[in-house]
Design a protein around this motif. Structure first.
Motif, PDB file in Angstrom:
ATOM      1  N   UNK A  13       0.742  -1.017  -0.036  1.00  0.00           N
ATOM      2  CA  UNK A  13       0.106   0.154  -0.035  1.00  0.00           C
ATOM      3  C   UNK A  13       0.864   1.281   0.032  1.00  0.00           C
ATOM      4  N   UNK A  14       0.169   2.526  -0.130  1.00  0.00           N
ATOM      5  CA  UNK A  14       0.976   3.608   0.086  1.00  0.00           C
ATOM      6  C   UNK A  14       1.542   3.902   1.279  1.00  0.00           C
ATOM      7  N   UNK A  15       2.586   4.706   1.501  1.00  0.00           N
ATOM      8  CA  UNK A  15       3.126   4.846   2.846  1.00  0.00           C
ATOM      9  C   UNK A  15       2.295   5.486   4.067  1.00  0.00           C
ATOM     10  N   UNK A  16       1.129   6.164   3.601  1.00  0.00           N
ATOM     11  CA  UNK A  16       0.610   6.947   4.443  1.00  0.00           C
ATOM     12  C   UNK A  16      -0.794   6.174   4.936  1.00  0.00           C
ATOM     13  N   UNK A  17      -1.030   5.021   4.219  1.00  0.00           N
ATOM     14  CA  UNK A  17      -2.463   4.392   4.555  1.00  0.00           C
ATOM     15  C   UNK A  17      -2.189   3.543   5.821  1.00  0.00           C
ATOM     16  N   UNK A  30      -1.467  -0.630  11.541  1.00  0.00           N
ATOM     17  CA  UNK A  30      -0.334  -0.861  10.774  1.00  0.00           C
ATOM     18  C   UNK A  30      -0.493   0.575   9.595  1.00  0.00           C
ATOM     19  N   UNK A  31       0.838   0.813   9.260  1.00  0.00           N
ATOM     20  CA  UNK A  31       0.901   1.959   8.368  1.00  0.00           C
ATOM     21  C   UNK A  31       2.021   1.428   7.187  1.00  0.00           C
ATOM     22  N   UNK A  32       1.482   1.930   5.986  1.00  0.00           N
ATOM     23  CA  UNK A  32       2.563   1.636   4.792  1.00  0.00           C
ATOM     24  C   UNK A  32       2.613  -0.039   4.633  1.00  0.00           C
ATOM     25  N   UNK A  33       3.531  -0.349   3.690  1.00  0.00           N
ATOM     26  CA  UNK A  33       3.579  -2.022   3.289  1.00  0.00           C
ATOM     27  C   UNK A  33       4.195  -2.577   4.715  1.00  0.00           C
ATOM     28  N   UNK A  34       3.823  -3.791   5.026  1.00  0.00           N
ATOM     29  CA  UNK A  34       4.099  -4.439   6.057  1.00  0.00           C
ATOM     30  C   UNK A  34       4.238  -5.928   5.805  1.00  0.00           C
ATOM     31  N   UNK A  35       5.008  -6.613   6.516  1.00  0.00           N
ATOM     32  CA  UNK A  35       5.174  -8.239   6.563  1.00  0.00           C
ATOM     33  C   UNK A  35       5.391  -8.756   7.866  1.00  0.00           C
ATOM     34  N   UNK A  36       4.984 -10.041   8.178  1.00  0.00           N
ATOM     35  CA  UNK A  36       5.146 -10.409   9.395  1.00  0.00           C
ATOM     36  C   UNK A  36       4.741 -12.015   9.320  1.00  0.00           C
ATOM     37  N   UNK A  39      -7.714  -7.709   5.811  1.00  0.00           N
ATOM     38  CA  UNK A  39      -7.271  -6.264   6.189  1.00  0.00           C
ATOM     39  C   UNK A  39      -8.427  -5.455   6.250  1.00  0.00           C
ATOM     40  N   UNK A  40      -8.289  -4.428   7.332  1.00  0.00           N
ATOM     41  CA  UNK A  40      -9.553  -3.682   7.412  1.00  0.00           C
ATOM     42  C   UNK A  40      -9.132  -2.397   7.579  1.00  0.00           C
ATOM     43  N   UNK A  41      -9.846  -1.381   7.423  1.00  0.00           N
ATOM     44  CA  UNK A  41      -9.767   0.191   7.558  1.00  0.00           C
ATOM     45  C   UNK A  41      -9.097   0.328   8.997  1.00  0.00           C
ATOM     46  N   UNK A  42      -8.760   1.797   9.188  1.00  0.00           N
ATOM     47  CA  UNK A  42      -7.981   1.964  10.384  1.00  0.00           C
ATOM     48  C   UNK A  42      -9.014   2.388  11.708  1.00  0.00           C
ATOM     49  N   UNK A  43     -10.253   1.852  11.265  1.00  0.00           N
ATOM     50  CA  UNK A  43     -11.230   1.843  12.395  1.00  0.00           C
ATOM     51  C   UNK A  43     -11.759   0.366  12.910  1.00  0.00           C
ATOM     52  N   UNK A  44     -11.297  -0.593  11.867  1.00  0.00           N
ATOM     53  CA  UNK A  44     -11.664  -1.948  11.689  1.00  0.00           C
ATOM     54  C   UNK A  44     -12.853  -2.054  11.939  1.00  0.00           C
TER      55      UNK A  44
END
Length: 395
Positions: free
Chosen positions: A281-285, A314-320, A340-345
């Motif tokens: 995703x974009x860095x600010x998402x 989470x923010x931006x690209x992630x891996x885990x 994956x959910x929005x920032x309010x889940x």
């Protein structure tokens, strides 16, 4: 809101002319259809009530009664405060009027002061994001534009009670996010909300109580956890829909790049269950991530996620990686789901499945998982209690 014995029945005619013949002959020429059986319901100030049920269950009928666009066939209703609703698409709008004219037209039907409405025009236009189309006829609007205007209008008029039907389902992800944010603000302002949705997660996270309707009758009224567990179990029993593992990536800004099972297959009882995941995703998402362990039928066993841990999004690209250590699953076939959910889940953005997670069967034990237990069996005399003894594990 207080409802006592409120129900709705419609007269169904085999052909239109039967209405006239019935009026002239004074003989019944119709069948009665009960869309909503008489019910008692209290909705309290500041409460968010969810309504669930299959198509034709009576959800929309109840919401029309609450808004006042339909009149009940029986019972009494007491509603304190102003009520506005977003129900079927375009209700209260005229296709030949411009968007701006429809705003005033809708407000006039509600008896609202024009000065009050005029002061909120900039907010309505900004929320709807239809720009210069506000002066164009409604018939030139797309479905999404009509929904944006309708919700912007209803939400900006600041009612005491907000009724929202499944009309939100036709909007894109960005629109759904804005609507959820606005409804969250309403809830924090101690407004009353009646919310109809097919999304279990939205219902459980957003609502204080849930009403389950089935064929016009109340099946259950209670906490979201209790009602949705019963409702989902019935829906799973009725449906055998195929589940896709490709995810729904349309109109999203976050997508799942990888969801891989690292545990060798087939696994044995007590092995660690480990998965690797990554997003792009974009860095600010900002967004939340959850993983569910399910039976092969789709019934959930466990779910973990950033939103449940109280973590920041989470923010931006992630891996885990995620590891369930020493999983006590008995032999069978299971599945894993990454979401994956929005920032309010509240809004699901993307999902991915891992099917056919196989656990070898090691003995004849039945069930889903092996739990530690103490079991003692010994001969006893009929009618005499068995004296207590120190248990020995797994005997």
């Amino acid at each position: 809101m207080r409802l006592r014995g409120v129900g709705k029945t419609y007269a169904v005619y085999a052909q239109p002319v039967d209405r006239l013949l019935e009026l002239v002959s004074r003989r019944k020429r119709h069948q009665e259809f009960t869309a909503l059986a008489p019910l008692d319901l209290d909705v309290y100030t500041g409460e968010s009530l969810g309504i669930v049920g299959s198509n034709g269950a009576g959800k929309s009928t109840l919401m029309h009664l609450l808004v006042g666009s339909h009149q009940p066939s029986s019972g009494e209703m007491e509603i304190h405060g102003t009520v506005l609703g977003l129900l079927e698409l375009g209700v209260g709008f005229h296709p030949e009027f411009s968007g701006l004219q429809n705003i005033f037209f809708y407000a006039d039907t509600l008896g609202l002061d024009r000065r009050f409405v005029r002061a909120r025009i900039p907010e309505i236009i900004a929320f709807s994001e239809i720009g210069g189309f506000i002066d164009q006829p409604l018939r030139t609007y797309s479905t999404g534009m009509k929904v944006r205007l309708a919700f912007a209008l209803v939400a900006s008029l600041d009612p005491d009670i907000l009724i929202v039907d499944e009309a939100l389902a036709v909007g894109d992800l960005h629109f759904q996010k804005k609507c959820i944010d606005r409804m969250t603000a309403f809830r924090r302002a101690n407004k009353t909300i009646v919310f109809c949705s097919h999304s279990r997660y939205q219902i459980e996270q957003f609502c204080d109580r849930v009403l389950w309707l089935d064929q016009g009758r109340v099946r259950m009224l209670g906490t979201p956890a209790d009602v949705m567990a019963r409702y989902e179990a019935e829906q799973l029993a009725l449906s055998d829909d195929d589940r896709l593992g490709t995810g729904n990536r349309a109109q999203t800004r976050v997508r799942i790049d990888e969801f891989t099972l690292l545990t060798p297959q087939p696994m044995s009882e007590g092995d660690d269950l480990v998965v690797r995941w990554s997003t792009d995703t974009d860095p600010d998402v900002r967004y939340h991530v959850s993983v569910s362990l399910k039976l092969d039928s789709g019934r959930g066993l466990a779910v973990v996620g950033t939103q449940f841990r109280g973590d920041a999004p989470c923010q931006g690209p992630q891996q885990g990686t995620l590891a369930f250590p020493s999983v006590p699953l008995l032999g069978g076939i299971y599945s894993l789901q990454l979401r994956v959910w929005d920032d309010e889940a509240l809004i699901e953005i993307d999902e991915r499945y891992i099917d056919n997670v196989v656990v070898r069967r090691s003995d004849a034990q039945l069930g889903i998982m092996r739990l530690p237990y103490h079991w003692r069996v010994e001969p006893g005399k009929s009618g005499a209690p068995v004296p207590p003894a120190a248990p020995s594990p797994n005997e």
